[in-house]
Write a protein that holds these residues in place. Structure first.
Motif, mmCIF file in Angstrom:
data_model
loop_
_atom_site.group_PDB
_atom_site.id
_atom_site.type_symbol
_atom_site.label_atom_id
_atom_site.label_comp_id
_atom_site.label_asym_id
_atom_site.label_seq_id
_atom_site.Cartn_x
_atom_site.Cartn_y
_atom_site.Cartn_z
ATOM 1 N N HIS A 308 0.848 -1.190 0.000
ATOM 2 C CA HIS A 308 0.000 0.000 0.000
ATOM 3 C C HIS A 308 0.883 1.240 0.000
ATOM 4 C CE1 HIS A 308 -3.871 -2.044 0.933
ATOM 5 N NE2 HIS A 308 -3.060 -2.938 1.470
ATOM 6 N N ASN A 309 0.594 2.167 -0.885
ATOM 7 C CA ASN A 309 1.300 3.441 -0.880
ATOM 8 C C ASN A 309 0.804 4.312 0.267
ATOM 9 O OD1 ASN A 309 3.177 3.347 -3.024
ATOM 10 N ND2 ASN A 309 1.539 3.607 -4.512
ATOM 11 N N ILE A 310 1.708 5.092 0.815
ATOM 12 C CA ILE A 310 1.372 6.054 1.864
ATOM 13 C C ILE A 310 1.478 7.437 1.248
ATOM 14 C CG2 ILE A 310 1.981 6.951 4.137
ATOM 15 C CD1 ILE A 310 3.311 4.202 4.675
ATOM 16 N N LEU A 311 0.365 8.139 1.214
ATOM 17 C CA LEU A 311 0.296 9.419 0.517
ATOM 18 C C LEU A 311 0.164 10.581 1.496
ATOM 19 C CD1 LEU A 311 -2.243 8.446 -2.314
ATOM 20 C CD2 LEU A 311 0.253 8.253 -2.346
ATOM 21 N N GLY A 312 0.811 11.686 1.156
ATOM 22 C CA GLY A 312 0.654 12.923 1.893
ATOM 23 C C GLY A 312 0.913 12.802 3.381
ATOM 24 N N ALA A 313 0.043 13.442 4.177
ATOM 25 C CA ALA A 313 0.239 13.523 5.624
ATOM 26 C C ALA A 313 0.071 12.186 6.332
ATOM 27 C CB ALA A 313 -0.728 14.550 6.210
ATOM 28 N N ALA A 318 2.434 6.685 10.009
ATOM 29 C CA ALA A 318 2.684 5.390 9.354
ATOM 30 C C ALA A 318 3.271 4.351 10.293
ATOM 31 C CB ALA A 318 3.611 5.596 8.159
ATOM 32 N N HIS A 319 3.994 4.771 11.318
ATOM 33 C CA HIS A 319 4.603 3.783 12.213
ATOM 34 C C HIS A 319 3.560 2.961 12.965
ATOM 35 C CE1 HIS A 319 8.227 6.301 11.599
ATOM 36 N NE2 HIS A 319 8.842 5.153 11.713
ATOM 37 N N THR A 320 2.354 3.484 13.073
ATOM 38 C CA THR A 320 1.310 2.710 13.760
ATOM 39 C C THR A 320 0.912 1.478 12.971
ATOM 40 O OG1 THR A 320 -0.483 3.987 12.728
ATOM 41 C CG2 THR A 320 0.399 4.821 14.809
ATOM 42 N N LEU A 321 1.242 1.433 11.688
ATOM 43 C CA LEU A 321 0.903 0.281 10.858
ATOM 44 C C LEU A 321 1.749 -0.940 11.184
ATOM 45 C CD1 LEU A 321 0.700 2.180 7.432
ATOM 46 C CD2 LEU A 321 -1.227 1.456 8.862
ATOM 47 N N HIS A 330 8.426 1.482 4.603
ATOM 48 C CA HIS A 330 9.484 2.194 3.890
ATOM 49 C C HIS A 330 9.092 3.673 3.820
ATOM 50 C CE1 HIS A 330 11.557 -1.461 2.327
ATOM 51 N NE2 HIS A 330 10.354 -1.971 2.520
ATOM 52 N N ASP A 331 9.780 4.490 4.609
ATOM 53 C CA ASP A 331 9.576 5.936 4.614
ATOM 54 C C ASP A 331 10.623 6.539 3.693
ATOM 55 O OD1 ASP A 331 9.653 8.709 5.200
ATOM 56 O OD2 ASP A 331 9.024 8.376 7.271
ATOM 57 N N TYR A 332 10.183 7.276 2.663
ATOM 58 C CA TYR A 332 11.109 7.785 1.661
ATOM 59 C C TYR A 332 11.892 9.007 2.120
ATOM 60 C CZ TYR A 332 8.161 4.821 -1.317
ATOM 61 O OH TYR A 332 7.459 3.777 -1.856
ATOM 62 N N GLY A 333 11.552 9.551 3.281
ATOM 63 C CA GLY A 333 12.317 10.673 3.813
ATOM 64 C C GLY A 333 12.048 12.001 3.126
ATOM 65 N N LYS A 342 3.535 10.551 -3.034
ATOM 66 C CA LYS A 342 3.978 9.275 -2.474
ATOM 67 C C LYS A 342 5.091 9.526 -1.462
ATOM 68 C CE LYS A 342 2.886 6.785 -6.736
ATOM 69 N NZ LYS A 342 3.452 6.184 -7.961
ATOM 70 N N MET A 343 4.780 9.269 -0.203
ATOM 71 C CA MET A 343 5.721 9.530 0.881
ATOM 72 C C MET A 343 6.404 8.256 1.387
ATOM 73 S SD MET A 343 5.351 12.776 1.050
ATOM 74 C CE MET A 343 6.378 13.110 2.480
ATOM 75 N N GLY A 344 5.819 7.116 1.070
ATOM 76 C CA GLY A 344 6.374 5.849 1.515
ATOM 77 C C GLY A 344 5.441 4.725 1.097
ATOM 78 N N HIS A 345 5.759 3.514 1.534
ATOM 79 C CA HIS A 345 4.851 2.390 1.307
ATOM 80 C C HIS A 345 4.993 1.386 2.435
ATOM 81 C CE1 HIS A 345 8.438 0.421 -0.586
ATOM 82 N NE2 HIS A 345 7.870 -0.687 -0.143
ATOM 83 N N VAL A 346 3.977 0.561 2.580
ATOM 84 C CA VAL A 346 3.989 -0.498 3.575
ATOM 85 C C VAL A 346 3.640 -1.806 2.885
ATOM 86 C CG1 VAL A 346 1.577 -0.138 4.253
ATOM 87 C CG2 VAL A 346 3.175 -1.188 5.862
ATOM 88 N N THR A 347 4.323 -2.875 3.255
ATOM 89 C CA THR A 347 4.085 -4.199 2.686
ATOM 90 C C THR A 347 3.726 -5.172 3.784
ATOM 91 O OG1 THR A 347 5.707 -3.754 0.940
ATOM 92 C CG2 THR A 347 5.059 -6.047 1.270
ATOM 93 N N ARG A 348 2.651 -5.924 3.564
ATOM 94 C CA ARG A 348 2.215 -6.940 4.525
ATOM 95 C C ARG A 348 2.274 -8.305 3.865
ATOM 96 N NH1 ARG A 348 -1.920 -2.905 5.575
ATOM 97 N NH2 ARG A 348 -1.524 -1.925 7.593
ATOM 98 N N LEU A 349 2.852 -9.266 4.576
ATOM 99 C CA LEU A 349 2.997 -10.620 4.050
ATOM 100 C C LEU A 349 2.229 -11.615 4.897
ATOM 101 C CD1 LEU A 349 5.557 -9.028 2.957
ATOM 102 C CD2 LEU A 349 6.710 -11.234 2.907
ATOM 103 N N THR A 350 1.624 -12.599 4.247
ATOM 104 C CA THR A 350 1.051 -13.757 4.921
ATOM 105 C C THR A 350 1.833 -14.968 4.463
ATOM 106 O OG1 THR A 350 -1.135 -12.742 4.916
ATOM 107 C CG2 THR A 350 -1.037 -15.118 5.303
#
Length: 352
Positions: A308-313, A318-321, A330-333, A342-350
């Protein structure tokens, strides 16, 4: 094959360059970035970063002299800048930029290889638009032929009245008919200097407002039935271009089969899941390819993967995810927080 300690130059300073540099370091390579002034988030992960204009001939020559090979992290690098690098030391070849930077040339290129595209027409005047709408009809979408991304440089036309009210941009455009589709997906492949190709599993891509929101694997039966044909086209594109590195083609899954949307001659947002979800990520395999190393295994290592992309504010919280299962942030800094950026993304695996 690049020796340990060699230098890889990266045109562009965005998050893709940042993740390329992160992938290069464990392989024993250092990176030098090059981009004009801006929020160059790749800079902290590069050994050095050159801030200079794309047409600065002195800076480009110095950059070329300090790099063993050069690549790029976004497709709007001027072709002239890429061609200023020594032949045989820039990957992918600059011809890939020329093809992908113009939507009209791109569609004609893919059609020549047997690919299926949406109906389209080049637009250079109001008369061209009226004629194209009479043939293609509405709804349709008008796009600038160059430079648009993430929904920018695009206008949706639901009726002739929408077209009449539109102030045509002062740039060449292309009109595309809408495609009725069940889902969107990508083919992300890597091609080595020896012509070997490997392909990652395709994801179902979900867009919101023209921006990729999520990529999910497994992609589902509608997409699975069309992946083979889409891969064949992607491999033809890579071979025709003499491509080296990661190449992405986006498709619509339709009742008639996969319809080509666009190509990206670079690592791609829809392949970010491969960092944790594949045996070898798209970033590592891109570095392996441009360095002349053997390509890595592209198999998926989890039963289910979602990016999932993390957009804007939203990046601020995002750390709560990270409290949910096998989750990777992944925070792009990026300093400049804007809506839709696009400010970062989060990946979830099963894993099961």
């Amino acid at each position: 094959m690049l020796k340990r300690g060699s230098t890889i130059g990266i045109f562009g300073g965005g998050q893709l360059g940042r993740m390329m540099a992160a992938a290069a370091a464990p392989l024993g390579y250092r990176c030098i970035g090059y981009a004009p002034e801006g929020d160059n988030v790749a800079a902290p992960l590069c050994a050095e970063f050159v801030t200079a204009a794309w047409d600065d001939e002195v800076a480009l020559a110095d950059f070329a002299a300090r790099c063993d090979v050069v690549t790029w992290e976004f497709e709007n690098v001027p072709v002239a800048s890429a061609r200023a690098m020594p032949q045989g030391r820039i990957f992918p070849p600059p011809a890939a930029l020329e093809t992908a930077q113009d939507r009209l040339h791109e569609k004609r290129f893919v059609e020549d290889l047997g690919g299926r595209t949406a109906p389209y027409a080049p637009i250079d005047s109001r008369a061209d638009l009226d004629a194209a709408l009479a043939t293609i009809g509405t709804p349709a979408i008008l796009k600038t032929r160059r430079d648009g991304y993430d929904g920018k440089g695009q206008w949706r036309l639901h009726s002739a009245d929408d077209a009449a009210a539109l102030d045509l941009p002062d740039a060449p455009t292309i009109l595309e008919g809408f495609v009725t589709f069940a889902a969107e997906f990508s083919v992300v492949l890597v091609r080595g200097q020896d012509g070997e190709m490997r392909v990652w599993d395709s994801t179902r891509n979900v867009h919101q407002g023209g921006i990729l929101s999520a990529s999910r694997h497994p992609a589902g039966p509608q997409i699975a039935a069309q992946i083979g044909e889409a891969r064949e086209l992607a491999e033809k594109v890579a071979d025709r271009l003499g491509y080296v590195g990661v190449l992405t083609l986006e498709f619509f899954a339709t009742a008639d089969g996969p319809v080509f949307n666009e190509m990206a001659p670079r690592v791609h947002n829809s392949g970010h899941w491969t960092i944790e979800g594949a045996a070898t990520s798209q970033f590592e395999n891109h570095i392996r390819a441009v360095a002349g190393l053997p390509l890595g295994d592209t198999r998926t290592v989890a039963g289910k993967v979602e990016m999932h992309n993390i957009l804007g504010a939203d990046i601020e919280t995002a750390h709560t995810l990270l409290g949910t299962g096998d989750t990777h942030l992944h925070d792009y800094g990026k300093r400049d927080i804007r809506e839709g950026r696009k400010m970062g993304h989060v990946t979830r695996l099963t894993r099961a």
